[in-house]
Design a protein around this motif. Structure first.
Motif, mmCIF file in Angstrom:
data_model
loop_
_atom_site.group_PDB
_atom_site.id
_atom_site.type_symbol
_atom_site.label_atom_id
_atom_site.label_comp_id
_atom_site.label_asym_id
_atom_site.label_seq_id
_atom_site.Cartn_x
_atom_site.Cartn_y
_atom_site.Cartn_z
ATOM 1 N N GLN A 83 0.838 -1.206 0.000
ATOM 2 C CA GLN A 83 0.000 0.000 0.000
ATOM 3 C C GLN A 83 0.870 1.251 0.000
ATOM 4 N N ILE A 84 1.950 1.199 0.778
ATOM 5 C CA ILE A 84 2.864 2.336 0.824
ATOM 6 C C ILE A 84 3.573 2.487 -0.515
ATOM 7 N N PHE A 85 3.979 1.354 -1.061
ATOM 8 C CA PHE A 85 4.711 1.370 -2.330
ATOM 9 C C PHE A 85 3.933 2.091 -3.424
ATOM 10 N N LYS A 86 2.609 1.847 -3.448
ATOM 11 C CA LYS A 86 1.791 2.458 -4.492
ATOM 12 C C LYS A 86 1.876 3.976 -4.457
ATOM 13 N N LEU A 87 2.145 4.541 -3.268
ATOM 14 C CA LEU A 87 2.163 6.002 -3.135
ATOM 15 C C LEU A 87 3.562 6.595 -3.360
ATOM 16 N N LEU A 88 4.549 5.734 -3.471
ATOM 17 C CA LEU A 88 5.917 6.235 -3.655
ATOM 18 C C LEU A 88 6.177 6.504 -5.141
ATOM 19 N N PRO A 89 7.274 7.225 -5.451
ATOM 20 C CA PRO A 89 7.531 7.600 -6.847
ATOM 21 C C PRO A 89 7.836 6.417 -7.785
ATOM 22 N N LYS A 90 8.222 5.263 -7.238
ATOM 23 C CA LYS A 90 8.533 4.068 -8.038
ATOM 24 C C LYS A 90 9.661 4.302 -9.048
ATOM 25 N N THR A 91 10.614 5.145 -8.705
ATOM 26 C CA THR A 91 11.706 5.434 -9.633
ATOM 27 C C THR A 91 12.976 4.659 -9.301
ATOM 28 N N ASN A 92 13.000 3.995 -8.135
ATOM 29 C CA ASN A 92 14.205 3.280 -7.691
ATOM 30 C C ASN A 92 15.456 4.160 -7.783
ATOM 31 N N CYS A 93 15.340 5.407 -7.313
ATOM 32 C CA CYS A 93 16.447 6.360 -7.465
ATOM 33 C C CYS A 93 17.579 6.086 -6.480
ATOM 34 N N LYS A 94 17.293 5.316 -5.438
ATOM 35 C CA LYS A 94 18.304 4.913 -4.449
ATOM 36 C C LYS A 94 18.749 6.040 -3.512
ATOM 37 N N GLU A 95 18.181 7.244 -3.663
ATOM 38 C CA GLU A 95 18.678 8.363 -2.849
ATOM 39 C C GLU A 95 18.309 8.235 -1.371
ATOM 40 N N CYS A 96 17.325 7.385 -1.062
ATOM 41 C CA CYS A 96 16.963 7.178 0.345
ATOM 42 C C CYS A 96 17.935 6.221 1.019
ATOM 43 N N GLY A 97 18.810 5.604 0.238
ATOM 44 C CA GLY A 97 19.803 4.714 0.842
ATOM 45 C C GLY A 97 19.515 3.246 0.634
ATOM 46 N N VAL A 98 18.326 2.886 0.160
ATOM 47 C CA VAL A 98 18.053 1.496 -0.177
ATOM 48 C C VAL A 98 17.838 1.398 -1.687
ATOM 49 N N PRO A 99 18.059 0.202 -2.254
ATOM 50 C CA PRO A 99 18.116 0.095 -3.713
ATOM 51 C C PRO A 99 16.798 0.292 -4.454
ATOM 52 N N THR A 100 15.662 -0.017 -3.835
ATOM 53 C CA THR A 100 14.403 0.104 -4.568
ATOM 54 C C THR A 100 13.330 0.765 -3.706
ATOM 55 N N CYS A 101 12.322 1.310 -4.384
ATOM 56 C CA CYS A 101 11.189 1.907 -3.675
ATOM 57 C C CYS A 101 10.455 0.834 -2.857
ATOM 58 N N LEU A 102 10.457 -0.393 -3.388
ATOM 59 C CA LEU A 102 9.767 -1.468 -2.678
ATOM 60 C C LEU A 102 10.455 -1.770 -1.345
ATOM 61 N N ALA A 103 11.785 -1.813 -1.393
ATOM 62 C CA ALA A 103 12.531 -2.076 -0.159
ATOM 63 C C ALA A 103 12.295 -0.950 0.842
#
Lengths: 445, 235
Positions: free
Chosen positions: A7-27
């Protein structure tokens, strides 16, 4: 009900930009869902998502990082009330206290003594992390000097204990480079302390005379933009303090009360008149939600049980404890000593090595990596099979240390005997006892 | 043997010692996620020890034949998890999947940009396209939680007929570690052929193709992987 990762994933940008420090938006979404990340770590989250995710946007108990250097550690960050629900993450930090009037030479002796209190268990180094410097006479320069000495001459990180803003400023100036915990902001000095903490970006403990007082103080300080707080409900009577610790944890986790979503600090040193009683109380707070526990002193016999209790409680029950693969000499074995092999599950190792020690028979114990599984489980999972046990014995280098060629395998793995023989031509493979308790009898026979 | 052939599934609550709300339900086409218990094992275990951790579950009324949900199972799970889990689906990883104890042989995770799923076994220690290693995955979704988008399963289950059939089945599989893929090669080929894609094995990416979604997507497009043209994995 809490949002799921998807549910959270659906609201994220889904770009896998890695800038948050983890490799994917899903993680990242999974970390948010389990309360291990903050939404602010995502630079691209939309306002709409931010609003919808407010409930899941930060851990229920904020992990607060104290100190710098090798003893840098986080406290808080817990997501469950009971360990069996999942696991606890950040072990209680243990501190000992010194007064600001201590002479430099005495402090040096103390620090050396405390620094020597390190214990090896299951391949881990157990030791305390913090020294609390307590202002006893309101003198800023001596307070700063003691803090500086602790910070500069030891690995310990520092808790600065004073309610006087001028003294605190001097202490912070002396050891800010080690990210000390400031203790404590009270209703009376909150503005001044909040300003110092903000200016130096330091964690700040707050002290009140009740949980209600704590709530309003914490709201005020978070309003000033502070994020790293540590809570002291002020109670010094063991029963009340125990209740307060549980209430704080419950309020943060079960009720989602953000005002108390911080680690707590407990002071056995102010609750007992001798180190034994203190240690007992310390043990209570290691188990029941003390993020930091401050003792009046460390002695081997007081600290060791606390460290071991801490290890037990904060060990992840979802993963088996292991010891390192290799050769373990027990009772000074020589080239004629027998060679036993078993798995690297920590419990297996401790029971087997304990029985060998008790037998007083010099023995080489080979520990084979079985990914933390016990003998029967490892055998069933193919992690303790004939060919890899044989191969491990060859590679281990034990042959250079002994004159004979006999290997004892665990009784529960008796069925691998043929395969080991095949892998180790010329060796005699003996099937040992099934139960560790029978090892001494076996070795002495 | 198919799930439709039996009226009784079996529970497994061995893992409740560390995952107190976890209840495995083992059906003929859904082997226990640890890989150690299939339906016959559970049946035998129950006959040896009638009060043990493997109890018969009468399926009861079928609530959702596609996702695999039965009233009898839900009632049992609700009771055996002491109210923590109200229901779950046998054949979906996206919609209310079965709970996971943590000791699963493999963990499947969705890969949204590939419109597919990946799975990773515990022997593969490297990074995966979902951004989490096996151990991280086990940490976030283990412990008896039902985590939509993720499910624990056995190696054998991958090529069983009902594997995430509610989400499109094995044809959703876009990435597996090479070692696991090769181990299951023949069975993947057979199951792929049965589902109408005989060369499915060659379409599934592995770590030699890439370990991020961006790296494997061109590969999938080039091979014409069936998952790319399926309905969106998440609505």
């Amino acid at each position: 009900m809490a949002l799921t990762g998807i549910q959270i994933f659906k609201l994220l940008p889904k770009t896998n930009c890695k800038e948050c420090g983890v490799p994917t938006c899903l993680a990242f979404a999974m970390n948010l869902a389990s309360g291990k990340a903050e939404l602010d770590a995502c630079p691209y989250v939309s306002d709409e998502a931010r609003e919808k995710l407010s409930e899941a946007s930060a851990p229920p108990i904020r992990p607060v990082v104290l100190g710098k250097g090798v003893r840098k550690a986080a406290t808080g960050g817990e997501t469950v009330q009971y360990r069996h629900e999942k696991t606890f993450y950040n072990p209680t930090l243990l501190a000992a206290q010194v007064g600001s009037d201590i002479a430099a030479a005495d402090l040096e002796v103390k620090l050396k003594g405390w620094n020597a209190l390190q214990f090896e268990r299951v391949g881990l180094n157990l030791r305390p992390e913090l020294v609390a410097v307590k202002d006893v006479n309101g003198k800023a320069d001596t307070f700063a000097a003691v803090a500086k000495q602790v910070a500069e001459t030891s690995e310990f990180n520092v808790i600065l204990m004073t309610e006087n803003a001028d003294v605190m400023k001097a202490g912070v100036a002396a050891c800010a480079f080690k990210r000390p915990l400031m203790y404590a902001a009270t209703a009376a000095n909150a503005d001044a302390f909040g300003a110092i903490a903000k200016e130096n970006d330091l964690p700040l403990a707050i002290k009140a005379d009740s949980i209600d007082g704590l709530t309003s103080l914490s709201e005020k300080l978070t309003g000033m933009g502070l994020k790293d707080l540590v809570l002291d409900p002020g109670s010094r009577e063991p029963k009340q303090c125990h209740q307060d610790m549980i209430a704080l944890r419950r309020a943060a986790l079960k009720n989602g009360n953000r005002a108390v979503g911080f680690p707590a600090i407990a002071f056995p040193c102010e609750m007992a008149s001798n180190l034994d009683t203190e240690t007992m109380l310390g043990a209570m707070f290691v188990a029941k939600y003390g993020g930091i526990v401050v003792m009046s002193d460390f002695a081997g016999e007081s600290l060791f049980p606390l460290l071991l209790e801490r290890l037990n409680i904060f060990t992840d029950p979802q993963r088996p404890m292991t010891v390192t693969e290799g050769i373990y000499p027990i009772n000074n074995p020589d080239e004629n000593a027998r060679v036993l092999v078993t798995t690297n599950f920590a419990l297996t190792y401790f029971i087997v090595s304990g029985e060998i020690e008790a037998s007083k028979v010099p023995t080489w114990l080979l520990i084979k990596d079985s990914e933390g599984l016990s003998v029967l489980t490892a055998w069933a999972a193919g992690k303790f099979a004939g060919d890899d046990v044989g191969l491990f014995v060859k590679k281990s280098g034990i042959a250079d240390k002994i004159k004979h060629q006999e290997l004892v395998i665990p009784g529960y793995a008796a069925s691998i005997v043929g395969d080991v023989e095949e892998e180790l031509p010329g060796w005699t493979i003996t099937v040992g006892p099934r139960e560790a308790a029978h090892i001494p009898g076996f070795l002495r026979a | 043997m198919r799930d439709e052939d039996v009226e009784t599934y079996y529970s497994c609550t061995l893992c409740q010692s560390f995952a107190p709300s976890h209840v495995c339900s083992v059906s003929p086409e859904r082997t226990g996620l640890c890989g150690a218990y299939n339906w016959m094992d559970c049946k035998a275990s129950f006959e040896i020890n009638p009060t043990g951790p493997n109890q018969p579950i009468e399926k009861g009324e079928c609530i959702d034949p596609v996702m695999g949900q039965w009233k009898g199972v839900n009632d049992f799970v609700y009771k055996a998890s002491r109210g923590a889990v109200t229901h779950y689906n046998f054949y979906s990883m996206v919609t209310d999947p079965m709970t996971t104890c943590g000791c699963c042989e493999c963990i499947a995770a969705m890969l949204p940009s590939c419109n597919g799923v990946m799975t990773v076994g515990r022997d593969y220690a490297g990074e995966t396209p979902c951004g989490m290693k096996f151990t991280t995955l086990a940490g976030v979704m283990g412990g008896g939680a039902s985590s939509p988008g993720f499910v624990g399963h056995s190696k054998f289950n991958i090529t069983q007929g009902k594997f995430i059939l509610g989400d499109g089945g094995l044809l959703r599989m876009v990435w597996m570690p090479k070692m696991l893929k090769e181990e299951l090669k023949e069975r993947i080929e057979k199951r792929g052929a049965a589902m109408g894609v005989p060369n499915l094995y060659d379409m599934i990416a592995d770590e030699t193709v890439g370990i991020t979604e961006e790296e494997i997507l061109p590969f999938l497009q080039e091979k014409g992987h069936p998952a790319l043209s399926m309905d969106p994995l998440i609505g």
